[in-house]
Design an enzyme around this catalytic site. Structure first.
Site, PDB file in Angstrom:
ATOM      1  NE  ARG A  43      59.156  -0.416  41.427  1.00 56.59           N
ATOM      2  CZ  ARG A  43      57.973   0.141  41.196  1.00 56.59           C
ATOM      3  NH1 ARG A  43      57.728   0.767  40.072  1.00 56.59           N
ATOM      4  NH2 ARG A  43      57.011   0.055  42.079  1.00 56.59           N
TER       5      ARG A  43
ATOM      6  CG  ASN B 225      58.455  -3.649  40.137  1.00 55.26           C
ATOM      7  OD1 ASN B 225      59.611  -3.649  40.532  1.00 55.26           O
ATOM      8  ND2 ASN B 225      57.441  -3.349  40.919  1.00 55.26           N
TER       9      ASN B 225
END
Length: 101
Positions: free
Chosen positions: A24, A42
């Protein structure tokens, strides 16, 4: 307006070993370099959902980076991506910045 400059929303779901490896953060860095707004989140099933808004050509470039190798000069993509599914839609006004969630 040129189609490549049209403001769009990209939602991409990235499969593979992409959680707990800095993925990320890597997506956020690439999106900010491209001037895109959005987030990387997520999901409970192990995927990462990437939402990005901006010019179509820049969103397309982010999608290419998610699904392929980083070009020379960019840090390598962490983890292991086994597949990416993308969906294009009208922008919803993500605002500014790109966030990890």
């Amino acid at each position: 307006m040129d189609g490549d400059e049209e403001i769009v929303r990209l939602t991409a779901w990235v499969r593979g070993h992409v959680q707990g490896v800095g993925f990320r953060w890597w997506v956020r860095a690439r999106a900010l370099e491209l001037g895109l707004a959005g987030s990387a989140t997520n999901l409970a099933d192990g995927r990462v959902e990437v939402v990005a808004e901006g010019p179509r050509r820049k969103c397309r470039r982010l999608l290419d980076l998610l699904d392929g190798d980083a070009p020379a000069g960019l840090p390598g993509r962490p983890g292991k991506v086994t597949g990416v599914t993308g969906r294009w839609s009208e922008p919803r006004g993500e605002g500014s910045g790109f966030h990890e969630r």
